[in-house]
Design an enzyme around this catalytic site. Sequence first.
Site, PDB file in Angstrom:
ATOM      1  N   GLU A  92      -9.926   4.499  60.427  1.00 29.18           N
ATOM      2  CA  GLU A  92      -9.317   3.164  60.325  1.00 29.18           C
ATOM      3  C   GLU A  92      -8.953   2.619  61.703  1.00 29.18           C
ATOM      4  OE1 GLU A  92      -5.526   2.549  57.782  1.00 29.18           O
ATOM      5  OE2 GLU A  92      -4.898   3.112  59.809  1.00 29.18           O
ATOM      6  N   ASP A 118     -12.743   1.333  54.324  1.00 24.94           N
ATOM      7  CA  ASP A 118     -12.212   0.223  55.126  1.00 24.94           C
ATOM      8  C   ASP A 118     -12.545   0.389  56.595  1.00 24.94           C
ATOM      9  OD1 ASP A 118     -10.388   2.429  55.184  1.00 24.94           O
ATOM     10  OD2 ASP A 118      -8.810   1.115  55.948  1.00 24.94           O
TER      11      ASP A 118
END
EC number: 3.2.1.4
Length: 477
Positions: free
Chosen positions: A95, A152
């Site tokens: 991330e 993500d």
Amino acid sequence: MKNVKKRVGVVLLILAVLGVYMLAMPANTVSAAGVPFNTKYPYGPTSIADNQSEVTAMLKAEWEDWKSKRITSNGAGGYKRVQRDASTNYDTVSEGMGYGLLLAVCFNEQALFDDLYRYVKSHFNGNGLMHWHIDANNNVTSHDGGDGAATDADEDIALALIFADKLWGSSGAINYGQEARTLINNLYNHCVEHGSYVLKPGDRWGGSSVTNPSYFAPAWYKVYAQYTGDTRWNQVADKCYQIVEEVKKYNNGTGLVPDWCTASGTPASGQSYDYKYDATRYGWRTAVDYSWFGDQRAKANCDMLTKFFARDGAKGIVDGYTIQGSKISNNHNASFIGPVAAASMTGYDLNFAKELYRETVAVKDSEYYGYYGNSLRLLTLLYITGNFPNPLSDLSGQPTPPSNPTPSLPPQVVYGDVNGDGNVNSTDLTMLKRYLLKSVTNINREAADVNRDGAINSSDMTILKRYLIKSIPHLPY
């Protein structure tokens, strides 16, 4: 003298060759120089900053501070990585690498970008996606499945590569365009549930039984579709909106989404169903789809969020809610303020948006827990000041309109600006009073309806007066 003339001739020849080379370079290698981007979002406001002339210096100072704390070559295998903070022993998560790459390309730091990306590639798993968790000594963690991917992260890395291709071109040491296309293909093959288009939270788990709304990035997927020609990504974007529509059956009209849910919008087994540190990112990722593509679903969802948070004002935002809107924590921090400011970019309440901008600038998390909130803070500051353009637009000028643009929207309303001068002050109160006494008829009627009940009367005057003496935090109210 002959030698001097010869040297001059050689220099002129070199300059001539360079000139021809520069003219022959692909346009996308010289189209922009990063922050400040001279672009305008096609939909909604481009910036909610109070003074745009101060934005560039502020952003660059924040970037230097962020780099000084987050970028390290220690434990990076000869490259550079984004480290978290003392609370996690300065480890790395994929991330953070996505955030770092987006920031590096927006601030036009190609050498740093390349170092970060080489670290990312050194940690690709067998599916061509990044290991999600690596310790400070460059070891993939085993206790939490660190060799799997977090969707993500890889979607942010892919978008950053598209930015890099458009800013710098792909003829150098790293072919950003090819890297982006390969990664996007790997994402679709391993992080989208086939047959349903549900976004999985990782390459090895999830789907209809468990998904994460804060990973939903519909604008990213529309860019992928245009960039690669794989229009299945548009269906992934649609499915994200469909899941949030299901959540609305349970959130009491707040607009809040849970950290985790099923594709039916219900709680996922063993996962948080509250609006906490995952879900906070939803407003940021969704609002961008309105700014770039004018998607009315993004506007509707972010308008709901803005309306919910406006009830307590920017200073009343805390770090946890049930999706029905009850506070379950009381910390006021950067992780939650910036993404709400991003949600306000759909233009529901520009007065509150400016309040959110000021609070985003003002609130910075302490360094012990500084990684997450301060990274989101800087990313959202880029976006809410007009410095996060669609990478497929002309990054040096006006954005290229979407291929199927929606009709132009009406100008955004500044509630309380009764005389239409762009400010809300005592002059507007006087104008409203004169209107109610029928001594004037020409006012900004929509802006005067500060309680949004469809009528202009003494209630609006009372609310405007309370706003001006700061007994209520925002308009409309």
